[in-house]
Design a protein around this motif. Structure first.
Motif, PDB file in Angstrom:
ATOM      1  N   MET A 152      30.074  -0.868  14.747  1.00 55.30           N
ATOM      2  CA  MET A 152      29.166  -0.319  13.737  1.00 55.30           C
ATOM      3  C   MET A 152      27.732  -0.580  14.199  1.00 55.30           C
ATOM      4  O   MET A 152      27.382  -1.681  14.615  1.00 55.30           O
ATOM      5  N   ALA A 153      26.849   0.475  14.095  1.00 52.64           N
ATOM      6  CA  ALA A 153      25.431   0.387  14.478  1.00 52.64           C
ATOM      7  C   ALA A 153      24.563   0.807  13.302  1.00 52.64           C
ATOM      8  O   ALA A 153      24.958   1.679  12.505  1.00 52.64           O
ATOM      9  N   SER A 154      23.383   0.188  13.184  1.00 52.93           N
ATOM     10  CA  SER A 154      22.477   0.488  12.059  1.00 52.93           C
ATOM     11  C   SER A 154      21.033   0.475  12.548  1.00 52.93           C
ATOM     12  O   SER A 154      20.671  -0.300  13.447  1.00 52.93           O
ATOM     13  N   LEU A 155      20.201   1.350  11.933  1.00 55.32           N
ATOM     14  CA  LEU A 155      18.764   1.444  12.218  1.00 55.32           C
ATOM     15  C   LEU A 155      17.996   1.298  10.914  1.00 55.32           C
ATOM     16  O   LEU A 155      18.411   1.872   9.889  1.00 55.32           O
ATOM     17  N   LEU A 156      16.898   0.553  10.915  1.00 62.43           N
ATOM     18  CA  LEU A 156      16.115   0.295   9.702  1.00 62.43           C
ATOM     19  C   LEU A 156      14.646   0.651   9.987  1.00 62.43           C
ATOM     20  O   LEU A 156      14.060   0.186  10.974  1.00 62.43           O
ATOM     21  N   PHE A 157      14.070   1.509   9.081  1.00 57.98           N
ATOM     22  CA  PHE A 157      12.644   1.916   9.148  1.00 57.98           C
ATOM     23  C   PHE A 157      11.968   1.507   7.834  1.00 57.98           C
ATOM     24  O   PHE A 157      12.496   1.834   6.744  1.00 57.98           O
ATOM     25  N   GLN A 158      10.846   0.823   7.918  1.00 54.23           N
ATOM     26  CA  GLN A 158      10.077   0.391   6.740  1.00 54.23           C
ATOM     27  C   GLN A 158       8.599   0.762   6.936  1.00 54.23           C
ATOM     28  O   GLN A 158       8.003   0.481   7.981  1.00 54.23           O
ATOM     29  N   LYS A 159       8.012   1.378   5.864  1.00 54.94           N
ATOM     30  CA  LYS A 159       6.590   1.763   5.921  1.00 54.94           C
ATOM     31  C   LYS A 159       6.128   2.162   4.547  1.00 54.94           C
ATOM     32  O   LYS A 159       6.825   2.937   3.872  1.00 54.94           O
ATOM     33  N   ALA A 160       4.932   1.643   4.143  1.00 58.34           N
ATOM     34  CA  ALA A 160       4.265   2.024   2.890  1.00 58.34           C
ATOM     35  C   ALA A 160       5.198   1.874   1.701  1.00 58.34           C
ATOM     36  O   ALA A 160       5.323   2.774   0.874  1.00 58.34           O
ATOM     37  N   GLY A 161       5.882   0.747   1.590  1.00 60.32           N
ATOM     38  CA  GLY A 161       6.731   0.495   0.429  1.00 60.32           C
ATOM     39  C   GLY A 161       8.048   1.250   0.446  1.00 60.32           C
ATOM     40  O   GLY A 161       8.745   1.250  -0.564  1.00 60.32           O
ATOM     41  N   CYS A 162       8.389   1.922   1.520  1.00 59.67           N
ATOM     42  CA  CYS A 162       9.644   2.676   1.618  1.00 59.67           C
ATOM     43  C   CYS A 162      10.462   2.128   2.797  1.00 59.67           C
ATOM     44  O   CYS A 162       9.898   1.612   3.766  1.00 59.67           O
ATOM     45  N   SER A 163      11.770   2.260   2.681  1.00 52.19           N
ATOM     46  CA  SER A 163      12.681   1.819   3.745  1.00 52.19           C
ATOM     47  C   SER A 163      13.785   2.844   3.924  1.00 52.19           C
ATOM     48  O   SER A 163      14.248   3.440   2.953  1.00 52.19           O
ATOM     49  N   LEU A 164      14.154   3.061   5.146  1.00 52.98           N
ATOM     50  CA  LEU A 164      15.232   3.990   5.485  1.00 52.98           C
ATOM     51  C   LEU A 164      16.216   3.250   6.415  1.00 52.98           C
ATOM     52  O   LEU A 164      15.815   2.745   7.468  1.00 52.98           O
ATOM     53  N   LYS A 165      17.475   3.200   6.014  1.00 52.71           N
ATOM     54  CA  LYS A 165      18.519   2.513   6.782  1.00 52.71           C
ATOM     55  C   LYS A 165      19.637   3.486   7.114  1.00 52.71           C
ATOM     56  O   LYS A 165      20.206   4.118   6.228  1.00 52.71           O
ATOM     57  N   VAL A 166      19.912   3.640   8.381  1.00 54.07           N
ATOM     58  CA  VAL A 166      20.973   4.532   8.863  1.00 54.07           C
ATOM     59  C   VAL A 166      22.083   3.656   9.463  1.00 54.07           C
ATOM     60  O   VAL A 166      21.828   2.851  10.365  1.00 54.07           O
ATOM     61  N   THR A 167      23.280   3.834   8.956  1.00 56.43           N
ATOM     62  CA  THR A 167      24.446   3.055   9.405  1.00 56.43           C
ATOM     63  C   THR A 167      25.516   4.001   9.913  1.00 56.43           C
ATOM     64  O   THR A 167      25.885   4.957   9.217  1.00 56.43           O
ATOM     65  N   ARG A 168      26.043   3.752  11.131  1.00 50.62           N
ATOM     66  CA  ARG A 168      27.072   4.601  11.715  1.00 50.62           C
ATOM     67  C   ARG A 168      28.306   3.740  12.060  1.00 50.62           C
ATOM     68  O   ARG A 168      28.183   2.677  12.645  1.00 50.62           O
ATOM     69  N   THR A 169      29.432   4.260  11.655  1.00 49.35           N
ATOM     70  CA  THR A 169      30.722   3.658  12.023  1.00 49.35           C
ATOM     71  C   THR A 169      31.495   4.648  12.880  1.00 49.35           C
ATOM     72  O   THR A 169      31.003   5.726  13.203  1.00 49.35           O
ATOM     73  N   SER A 170      32.731   4.278  13.225  1.00 43.73           N
ATOM     74  CA  SER A 170      33.540   5.164  14.076  1.00 43.73           C
ATOM     75  C   SER A 170      33.985   6.415  13.352  1.00 43.73           C
ATOM     76  O   SER A 170      34.353   7.403  13.979  1.00 43.73           O
ATOM     77  N   LYS A 171      33.938   6.428  11.995  1.00 48.30           N
ATOM     78  CA  LYS A 171      34.452   7.570  11.239  1.00 48.30           C
ATOM     79  C   LYS A 171      33.431   8.181  10.288  1.00 48.30           C
ATOM     80  O   LYS A 171      33.686   9.260   9.733  1.00 48.30           O
TER      81      LYS A 171
END
Length: 319
Positions: free
Chosen positions: A1-20
């Motif tokens: 499982m892999a995940s990416l996290l973006f934070q800026k100006a009071g906002c956050s974006l998290k992308v999580t990928r699994t095998s399915k």
């Protein structure tokens, strides 16, 4: 499982990928957007961002561009993963099954099938040999009668003392007495039994064919048989099979021919046999058996006297 996290100006974006699956989580601290939203797929996340944040502040537009770049990156990652996990044509190493080394191994006992015989086929002689092949030959059969002395010994009447009675009422002559008659008639060494086939062993019995030869002549052919109860008893059954064949061959010479006469058997039973009650000393089972009048009950039986017919029997009576 892999995940990416973006934070800026009071906002956050998290992308999580699994095998399915691919999950995207977007959070903001704005008063009218103070709840978390979970998007199941990248395409659904893009549509929701266009519809929910159209006309949003500049920082939101910049965040949306970063999110689209992330989608492209994730698509490349998925394509590379699918190529890496493609099935290979190389044979896979098979993992041996897990066994319990403390479990005792079952011993495999190999037994030979004896129904085809014991492999004791008689030797077949050459056609030009001077010795007679008794496994196939009928040499001397019915060529001439035996001497008067031999005939008298063979046809001598049985003595009542020589006849035995089985528990089921069958009368018989012990096999050793057949040999005594043949020795008296022909002399020791002047007669014999020649096997005419190999020994056949079935599930419960042993059988073989024999020929009785006397004074260099074939006298009779008969097949002997003998029952057995365990493989350890096969050797004894083979010897009993030979004695049974001898008894049957002696019928053609007239030895103990009275035992095949029903009138003689009935008269002998009436004069020299009796039926008595006996009890087994170990199982305490009671039954009737036949025996000679001058004989005694032997172990494991003992004589049992049943109560008179007019008296009452106990409730636990076994007869």
């Amino acid at each position: 499982m892999a995940s990416l996290l973006f934070q800026k100006a009071g906002c956050s974006l998290k992308v999580t990928r699994t095998s399915k699956s691919l999950a995207v989580t977007f959070s903001t601290a704005l008063p009218r957007r103070n709840r978390h939203r979970t998007i199941a797929s990248a395409s659904e996340a893009s549509n929701n961002l266009r519809s929910s944040y159209h006309g949003a502040p500049p920082q939101h537009s910049k965040l949306r561009n970063e999110f689209q770049s992330t989608r492209v990156f994730q698509s490349h990652q998925a394509r590379a993963a699918s190529t890496a996990t493609a099935p290979s044509d190389l044979p896979q190493q098979q993992i041996p099954p897990v066994t319990n080394r403390f479990q005792p191994k079952e011993e495999v006992v190999h037994t030979d099938d004896l129904t085809a015989g014991l492999g004791d086929q008689p030797i077949v002689l050459d056609e030009n040999s001077r010795q007679v092949d008794w496994a196939r030959s009928f040499h001397g059969l019915s060529t001439e009668a035996f001497s008067k002395e031999a005939a008298n010994a063979l046809l001598a009447p049985l003595e009542p003392e020589d006849i035995e009675v089985k528990p089921d009422g069958i009368v018989y002559l012990p096999e050793i007495k057949y040999r005594r008659v043949l020795n008296k008639a022909f002399g020791p060494g002047a007669w014999g039994l020649a096997p005419r086939g190999e020994t056949i062993v079935t599930a419960k019995a042993v059988t073989r064919e024999y020929a009785l030869v006397a004074l260099g002549r074939l006298v009779s052919v008969a097949r002997g048989e003998q029952d057995y109860f365990s493989p350890e008893g096969i050797p004894t059954a083979v010897e009993g099979c030979k004695s049974n064949a001898l008894m049957r061959c002696c019928k053609d010479l007239g030895v103990a021919s009275e035992l095949w006469d029903p009138r003689f058997v009935r008269k002998f039973i009436a004069d020299h046999a009796k039926e008595v009650w006996v009890e087994h000393q170990q199982t305490q089972k009671r039954r009737k058996i036949w025996m000679r009048k001058d004989d005694q009950v032997r172990y494991p039986f003992k004589l049992y006297a049943p109560p008179p017919q007019g008296s009452a029997r106990p409730s636990n009576s076994k007869y």
